[in-house]
Structures are given as structure tokens and as C-alpha cells.
Scaffold this motif. Sequence first.
Motif, mmCIF file in Angstrom:
data_model
loop_
_atom_site.group_PDB
_atom_site.id
_atom_site.type_symbol
_atom_site.label_atom_id
_atom_site.label_comp_id
_atom_site.label_asym_id
_atom_site.label_seq_id
_atom_site.Cartn_x
_atom_site.Cartn_y
_atom_site.Cartn_z
ATOM 1 N N LEU A 2 52.493 74.401 7.553
ATOM 2 C CA LEU A 2 52.175 75.014 6.271
ATOM 3 C C LEU A 2 50.692 75.364 6.152
ATOM 4 N N LYS A 3 49.923 75.067 7.174
ATOM 5 C CA LYS A 3 48.501 75.411 7.247
ATOM 6 C C LYS A 3 47.668 74.798 6.119
ATOM 7 N N PHE A 4 47.974 73.546 5.766
ATOM 8 C CA PHE A 4 47.144 72.837 4.806
ATOM 9 C C PHE A 4 45.779 72.592 5.431
ATOM 10 N N HIS A 5 44.747 72.656 4.608
ATOM 11 C CA HIS A 5 43.390 72.445 5.124
ATOM 12 C C HIS A 5 43.113 70.958 5.314
ATOM 13 N N TRP A 6 43.569 70.121 4.368
ATOM 14 C CA TRP A 6 43.466 68.675 4.519
ATOM 15 C C TRP A 6 44.452 67.993 3.600
ATOM 16 N N LEU A 7 44.695 66.719 3.858
ATOM 17 C CA LEU A 7 45.514 65.867 3.009
ATOM 18 C C LEU A 7 44.543 64.889 2.349
ATOM 19 N N GLU A 8 44.459 64.964 1.032
ATOM 20 C CA GLU A 8 43.441 64.201 0.311
ATOM 21 C C GLU A 8 43.988 62.906 -0.262
ATOM 22 N N GLU A 9 43.298 61.804 0.041
ATOM 23 C CA GLU A 9 43.610 60.488 -0.505
ATOM 24 C C GLU A 9 45.095 60.139 -0.397
ATOM 25 N N PRO A 10 45.662 60.186 0.812
ATOM 26 C CA PRO A 10 47.091 59.876 0.937
ATOM 27 C C PRO A 10 47.398 58.397 0.696
ATOM 28 N N LEU A 11 46.409 57.537 0.881
ATOM 29 C CA LEU A 11 46.548 56.097 0.645
ATOM 30 C C LEU A 11 45.285 55.608 -0.053
ATOM 31 N N ARG A 12 45.328 54.399 -0.562
ATOM 32 C CA ARG A 12 44.126 53.832 -1.198
ATOM 33 C C ARG A 12 43.026 53.680 -0.153
ATOM 34 N N ASP A 13 41.791 53.908 -0.568
ATOM 35 C CA ASP A 13 40.650 53.832 0.351
ATOM 36 C C ASP A 13 40.492 52.463 1.003
ATOM 37 N N VAL A 14 40.998 51.421 0.378
ATOM 38 C CA VAL A 14 40.868 50.076 0.951
ATOM 39 C C VAL A 14 41.869 49.814 2.069
ATOM 40 N N ASP A 15 42.829 50.703 2.253
ATOM 41 C CA ASP A 15 43.868 50.526 3.269
ATOM 42 C C ASP A 15 43.416 51.143 4.601
ATOM 43 N N LEU A 16 42.354 50.595 5.164
ATOM 44 C CA LEU A 16 41.753 51.155 6.381
ATOM 45 C C LEU A 16 42.731 51.212 7.550
ATOM 46 N N TYR A 17 43.500 50.166 7.731
ATOM 47 C CA TYR A 17 44.422 50.115 8.869
ATOM 48 C C TYR A 17 45.408 51.284 8.837
ATOM 49 N N ASN A 18 46.067 51.487 7.696
ATOM 50 C CA ASN A 18 47.071 52.549 7.615
ATOM 51 C C ASN A 18 46.442 53.938 7.551
ATOM 52 N N LEU A 19 45.252 54.067 6.978
ATOM 53 C CA LEU A 19 44.543 55.351 7.019
ATOM 54 C C LEU A 19 44.192 55.720 8.454
ATOM 55 N N GLN A 20 43.762 54.728 9.207
ATOM 56 C CA GLN A 20 43.439 54.956 10.620
ATOM 57 C C GLN A 20 44.691 55.418 11.385
ATOM 58 N N ARG A 21 45.805 54.745 11.182
ATOM 59 C CA ARG A 21 47.059 55.130 11.845
ATOM 60 C C ARG A 21 47.478 56.538 11.441
ATOM 61 N N ILE A 28 47.053 67.316 10.560
ATOM 62 C CA ILE A 28 46.286 67.740 9.393
ATOM 63 C C ILE A 28 45.152 66.732 9.146
ATOM 64 N N PRO A 29 43.939 67.199 8.884
ATOM 65 C CA PRO A 29 42.837 66.270 8.610
ATOM 66 C C PRO A 29 43.086 65.455 7.337
ATOM 67 N N ILE A 30 42.686 64.197 7.384
ATOM 68 C CA ILE A 30 42.822 63.287 6.255
ATOM 69 C C ILE A 30 41.461 63.169 5.569
ATOM 70 N N HIS A 46 34.757 53.289 7.051
ATOM 71 C CA HIS A 46 35.791 54.319 7.199
ATOM 72 C C HIS A 46 35.500 55.198 8.406
ATOM 73 N N ILE A 47 34.256 55.635 8.497
ATOM 74 C CA ILE A 47 33.872 56.527 9.591
ATOM 75 C C ILE A 47 34.001 55.805 10.930
ATOM 76 N N TYR A 48 33.478 54.594 11.014
ATOM 77 C CA TYR A 48 33.523 53.820 12.259
ATOM 78 C C TYR A 48 34.956 53.524 12.685
ATOM 79 N N MET A 49 35.804 53.218 11.723
ATOM 80 C CA MET A 49 37.202 52.880 12.021
ATOM 81 C C MET A 49 38.071 54.127 12.222
ATOM 82 N N LYS A 50 37.485 55.317 12.035
ATOM 83 C CA LYS A 50 38.236 56.573 12.128
ATOM 84 C C LYS A 50 39.427 56.559 11.174
ATOM 85 N N ALA A 51 39.149 56.109 9.946
ATOM 86 C CA ALA A 51 40.180 56.002 8.918
ATOM 87 C C ALA A 51 40.233 57.269 8.071
#
Length: 158
Positions: A2-21, A28-30, A46-51
Motif C-alpha cells: 500500500l506504499k505507506f511511508h511509515w507506521l506510527e506508534e504501533p505499540l507503547r514506547d516502553v515496549d522496546l522488545y516488541n518494537l524491536q521485533r 514499512i518503517p516504524i 530506542h535507537i541503540y536497541m533498533k526499536a
Amino acid sequence: DLKFHWLEEPLRDVDLYNLQRLAQELDIPIATTELLGGDLQAIAQHIYMKAGDIVRTDTNRAGISTVMRIAHLAEAFWLNVELTSMGACFGLANVHAIQAIPNTSFYEDWDNQLPLMEALGCRHVMRSEKGYIRAPEAPGFGLEPDEKLVKKYTVAEY
């Protein structure tokens, strides 16, 4: 697809593990960290964990100095920082910050700021034209309210 530019805030910011996965699994960029505001250490994690693939912040939550620190941090890891909403001073602070950030692509324009700026008699109301926005060239942020209108609506002076 669908050519989305990014997916914004798909999970809570504190959920680093699942954001990273999620960032690893999706093409699509997160975009994350918006609600962290100016928490430089949390954004660094976030940046270091690639979340996430895109860092979000703004001058309302972080202030200009911290926005610039976050932008430099993201740039060091080849990431974009995209400022959210209109930011401080009816978007003027975000526009000026964006002009100094090489690793950004967007200004998020909210037309709901225009009636208030016009009601205050602001001389430099920003409007997007053909998808572009231009920062005022007046001193400071370029916010010049009509002093007579401000005086008219003044409730008290201290």
C-alpha cells in the motif's frame, strides 16, 4: 504493497522488545518515541536497541535544544527525526528547527492553528502551498501578534 511511508506508534514506547521485533519483521518503517518527548536517554535506548526506524519528537515536548540533540543522535545512526504536530508557537518553533535538521523530511501541518493565529492578528500566518511551508523571516520565530488585540483581550497584568 500500500506504499505507506511509515507506521506510527504501533505499540507503547516502553515496549522496546516488541518494537524491536516489529521493526525487524516489517518492511514499512516504524516511527516511535513521540510520547517520550524530550527524554534523551530513553530515545537513545530506542535507537541503540533498533526499536524503530524513525525518531519522533517536537518542540512542545522537548524544546528546541533537546530537539536538536535528538536530531544529532538520530543522524549518528542514519535515522531520520520527524517532528510531530505543530510544535511550539503555532508551529513556528518546529519550522525553524526543521530548517537546521538535515535528517528530516516532513513538517506536520495542522490547519486548526490558523484561526487562532488570525484571531490574534499574527502577521505571519504559515500556510502550506503545494505541500511546502515557508518559515517567516521576521525576528525570532516570526510570531508578531497585533499588540492592540492582545491588549484588548488582556485579563490582568502582573
